[in-house]
Design a protein around this motif. Structure first.
Motif, PDB file in Angstrom:
ATOM      1  N   SER A  84      -4.403 -23.097  -6.734  1.00 41.23           N
ATOM      2  CA  SER A  84      -3.005 -23.863  -6.190  1.00 41.23           C
ATOM      3  C   SER A  84      -1.925 -22.785  -6.473  1.00 41.23           C
ATOM      4  CB  SER A  84      -2.728 -25.245  -7.073  1.00 41.23           C
ATOM      5  OG  SER A  84      -3.935 -25.963  -6.991  1.00 41.23           O
ATOM      6  N   ARG A  85      -0.859 -23.068  -5.631  1.00 38.89           N
ATOM      7  CA  ARG A  85       0.345 -22.275  -5.637  1.00 38.89           C
ATOM      8  C   ARG A  85       1.538 -23.311  -5.855  1.00 38.89           C
ATOM      9  NH1 ARG A  85       1.394 -17.183  -5.625  1.00 38.89           N
ATOM     10  NH2 ARG A  85       3.059 -17.096  -3.852  1.00 38.89           N
ATOM     11  N   PHE A  86       2.356 -22.782  -6.749  1.00 36.02           N
ATOM     12  CA  PHE A  86       3.692 -23.400  -7.335  1.00 36.02           C
ATOM     13  C   PHE A  86       4.982 -22.737  -7.221  1.00 36.02           C
ATOM     14  CE2 PHE A  86       0.050 -25.173  -9.557  1.00 36.02           C
ATOM     15  CZ  PHE A  86      -0.205 -26.504  -9.225  1.00 36.02           C
ATOM     16  N   THR A  87       5.741 -23.364  -6.714  1.00 44.92           N
ATOM     17  CA  THR A  87       7.270 -22.564  -6.565  1.00 44.92           C
ATOM     18  C   THR A  87       8.204 -23.747  -7.078  1.00 44.92           C
ATOM     19  OG1 THR A  87       6.444 -21.097  -4.730  1.00 44.92           O
ATOM     20  CG2 THR A  87       8.950 -21.281  -5.177  1.00 44.92           C
ATOM     21  N   GLY A  93       6.564 -17.935  -6.825  1.00 50.22           N
ATOM     22  CA  GLY A  93       5.455 -18.321  -6.529  1.00 50.22           C
ATOM     23  C   GLY A  93       4.605 -18.157  -7.745  1.00 50.22           C
ATOM     24  N   THR A  95       0.431 -18.642  -9.167  1.00 50.33           N
ATOM     25  CA  THR A  95      -0.960 -19.176  -8.763  1.00 50.33           C
ATOM     26  C   THR A  95      -1.659 -19.600 -10.218  1.00 50.33           C
ATOM     27  OG1 THR A  95      -1.104 -17.563  -7.055  1.00 50.33           O
ATOM     28  CG2 THR A  95      -3.145 -18.639  -7.668  1.00 50.33           C
ATOM     29  N   SER A 305      -0.163 -26.735  -2.618  1.00 56.78           N
ATOM     30  CA  SER A 305       1.057 -25.983  -3.336  1.00 56.78           C
ATOM     31  C   SER A 305       2.146 -27.284  -3.505  1.00 56.78           C
ATOM     32  CB  SER A 305       1.722 -25.004  -2.495  1.00 56.78           C
ATOM     33  OG  SER A 305       2.547 -25.623  -1.548  1.00 56.78           O
ATOM     34  N   ASN A 307       6.395 -27.596  -4.422  1.00 56.94           N
ATOM     35  CA  ASN A 307       7.471 -26.798  -4.447  1.00 56.94           C
ATOM     36  C   ASN A 307       8.873 -27.541  -4.605  1.00 56.94           C
ATOM     37  OD1 ASN A 307       5.666 -24.468  -3.362  1.00 56.94           O
ATOM     38  ND2 ASN A 307       5.698 -26.316  -1.760  1.00 56.94           N
ATOM     39  N   SER A 314       5.249 -29.902  -0.714  1.00 50.06           N
ATOM     40  CA  SER A 314       3.894 -29.866  -1.046  1.00 50.06           C
ATOM     41  C   SER A 314       3.040 -29.472   0.212  1.00 50.06           C
ATOM     42  CB  SER A 314       3.124 -31.139  -1.659  1.00 50.06           C
ATOM     43  OG  SER A 314       3.198 -32.319  -0.726  1.00 50.06           O
ATOM     44  N   LEU A 359       4.225 -18.718   0.454  1.00 52.96           N
ATOM     45  CA  LEU A 359       3.369 -19.365  -0.522  1.00 52.96           C
ATOM     46  C   LEU A 359       1.821 -18.741  -0.358  1.00 52.96           C
ATOM     47  CD1 LEU A 359       4.289 -22.989   0.185  1.00 52.96           C
ATOM     48  CD2 LEU A 359       4.275 -22.050  -1.984  1.00 52.96           C
TER      49      LEU A 359
END
Length: 440
Positions: A84-87, A93, A95, A305, A307, A314, A359
Motif C-alpha cells: 500500500s501507499r501512504f502520504t 509517499g 510504501t 492508498s 492520503n 484513498s 502515488l
C-alpha cells in the motif's frame, strides 16, 4: 391491493417486486432517467463496468447475496494483493505491506479502542435508547475527537477513517450517529476489512445490475423521469401526482433519501419531518482513472492508498476481472468532496491525475477519466447515506419507520441493520412489503 413505490433504487425495487409477487398492482415512480438510485455503473471498456456508487459486500450481507443468486449474478473478490501507499502529514509517499498506516500504532490503537467502546454501548435496534444517548447525540464526532484524541497521528487519521467508513466530515455527524453507523454495519473492524469483512467482494459486472434486473421483472410498471410532486391521502386511498398526471392507490412506499421524502407535498402533512436542519448529505465523490492495464501491480503495489491531502483521500484497484484495462478508483470524501465538486472538470482531472502519478510512479496519462459527484446529485442528496447531526437521532429515530397513515417508508436510512449499505436498503424494502401485506 394497488400500491405505488417512490424511488427505483434497491429499496424501492425490492419493495415493488416483493409486492408484485404477492399479487399487488404496483407502479414505481423514478425521478431519474435510469434505475439504480445510489448504485450506478460506468462502462470503462467494451463490456467492462465499474461501480460509480455502492460497490462492496461481505459474507454478513445475506440479503444482497440472496438477491445476487436469485438474479443469476456472481460476486468477485476485491483486489488487495500487494503493498500500500501512504502520504500522511506532509511526508512524501511511503510504501508498506498491508493497510495499516505508518503512524504511531499505540495512538491509533487507542483511538480504535475508544471507538470500540462507543460502538459496543449502542443499542442498534433503537439508538435513541442507548445509555447516555442524549449526551452522545448532543456533540459532533469532531468535538469528540478534539476532547479524546490527544496524539497528532490519531487526530490526523480520524477524519480520514470517518470519511472512508461513512463519507462524513466529523463536524457533520453526532457521536451517537457515528457509533450507531459503525455498530449497524457490523463493527468498525468488519466495516474496514476486505478479506472477511464488508469490502470482501464486488458484484461481477457491477452492482447496478441488481436494480436493472429487478426493474426488468416489473417491465412498464417502472416509470422513469417521473419525480413525484405530491402524495395526498384521504380515508379511501392515496393520490400520487407527478408532472405527467396522477394515480390512485391504496398505499405508498416512499423509498428515497430523507431530504427528498420531505420535498414531496404530503397532505395531510406528517407530524414529523424525515430530515432536520442538521441532517447533512453524505460527502462522496468517486473518481475512476482508467489505464491500459493495472500497471501498479508490476511494481508490487495493490492500488490501495491513504492520503491526508486530496483530492484522492484513498484509492483502490477496481480493475475488471475480464482484464483489458486497469481501473484506479479514488474516493473524495468529507469536506474535500465539497471542495473538489466545486472545481471545473478540467481542474478535477488535472489534480486527480497528478496525484495518482505521485502515488504510483510510472503511470502514463489515463485513457479514461470519470467523476461521479454524489454531493450535488439532485435525486440522491449525497452518498453513502444521509448524515444525522446533533440531536437528530433523539428527534427522528423513534419515528424512523412509523407509517404516515397510508404512506410507508423504506430506504437504507430507515434500516437499523446495515444503515447506509446495500444490505440495509434491501432489508428496508422487505420490511415495507411485510407492513403493507399485514395492513391492506
Amino acid at each position: 391491493m394497488r400500491a405505488a413505490v417512490v424511488g427505483a433504487g434497491l429499496a424501492g425495487l425490492t419493495a415493488a417486486t416483493g409486492l408484485a409477487a404477492q399479487g399487488a398492482e404496483v407502479t414505481v415512480f423514478e425521478a431519474r432517467d435510469r434505475v439504480g438510485g445510489r448504485t450506478r455503473g460506468i462502462e470503462v471498456a467494451p463490456g467492462s463496468w465499474v461501480d460509480a456508487g455502492a460497490a462492496y459486500l461481505g459474507d454478513r450481507h445475506t440479503e444482497v447475496h440472496s438477491l445476487v443468486a436469485e438474479l443469476g449474478l456472481k460476486t468477485t473478490p476485491a483486489t488487495t494483493a500487494g503493498a500500500s501507499r501512504f502520504t500522511l502529514g506532509g511526508a512524501g509517499g511511503r510504501t508498506r505491506p498491508g493497510r495499516f498506516p505508518p503512524l504511531d500504532a499505540v495512538a491509533l490503537g487507542r483511538m480504535f479502542d475508544l471507538l470500540d467502546e462507543l460502538t459496543a454501548a449502542v443499542r442498534p435496534e433503537a439508538p435513541w435508547l442507548t445509555p447516555d444517548a442524549a449526551a452522545l447525540d448532543a456533540v459532533t464526532a469532531g468535538q469528540w475527537a478534539d476532547r479524546h484524541l490527544t496524539h497528532p497521528d490519531a487526530r490526523l487519521f480520524f477524519p480520514l477513517f470517518l470519511g472512508e467508513m461513512m463519507a462524513a466530515d466529523p463536524a457533520d455527524v453526532s457521536v451517537l450517529h457515528m457509533a450507531f453507523y459503525l455498530r449497524s454495519g457490523g463493527g468498525l473492524r468488519y466495516l474496514n476489512a476486505f478479506e472477511g469483512g464488508a469490502q470482501q467482494d464486488r458484484i461481477a459486472g457491477g452492482a447496478h445490475q441488481l436494480c436493472e434486473r429487478l426493474a426488468a421483472e416489473l417491465g412498464d410498471r417502472v416509470r422513469l423521469s417521473s419525480p413525484v410532486r405530491a402524495i395526498h391521502q384521504d380515508e379511501a386511498g392515496v393520490t400520487v401526482r407527478t408532472a405527467d398526471g396522477s394515480v390512485r392507490v391504496d398505499a405508498v412506499v416512499v423509498a428515497v433519501p430523507p431530504a427528498l421524502a420531505d420535498a414531496v407535498d404530503h397532505r395531510p402533512s406528517p407530524s414529523h419531518r424525515r430530515a432536520g436542519e442538521r441532517t447533512a448529505r453524505g460527502c462522496a465523490v468517486k473518481v475512476h482513472l482508467v489505464y491500459p492495464a493495472p500497471l501498479w501491480r508490476a511494481e508490487g503495489l495493490s492500488g490501495w492508498s491513504v492520503n491526508s491531502e486530496g483530492p484522492l483521500l484513498s484509492t483502490v484497484d477496481d480493475s475488471p476481472d475480464a482484464g483489458g484495462v486497469g481501473v484506479l478508483t479514488g474516493f473524495v470524501t468529507g469536506g474535500e468532496a465539497h471542495r473538489f465538486a466545486a472545481r471545473p472538470a478540467a481542474e478535477q482531472r488535472a489534480l486527480a491525475v497528478a496525484q495518482a502519478g505521485r502515488l504510483f510512479p510510472h503511470l502514463p496519462e489515463p485513457i479514461g477519466f470519470h467523476v461521479t459527484d454524489w454531493v450535488n446529485e439532485e435525486y440522491s442528496k449525497g452518498c453513502y447515506a444521509a448524515l444525522l447531526g446533533p440531536g437528530e437521532w433523539l428527534r427522528h429515530g423513534p419515528r424512523l419507520t412509523t407509517p404516515h397513515r397510508r404512506v410507508h417508508w423504506a430506504g437504507t436510512e430507515t434500516s437499523t441493520e446495515y444503515f447506509g449499505l446495500m444490505e440495509g436498503a434491501i432489508r428496508s424494502g422487505r420490511r415495507a412489503v411485510a407492513e403493507l401485506l399485514a395492513t391492506y
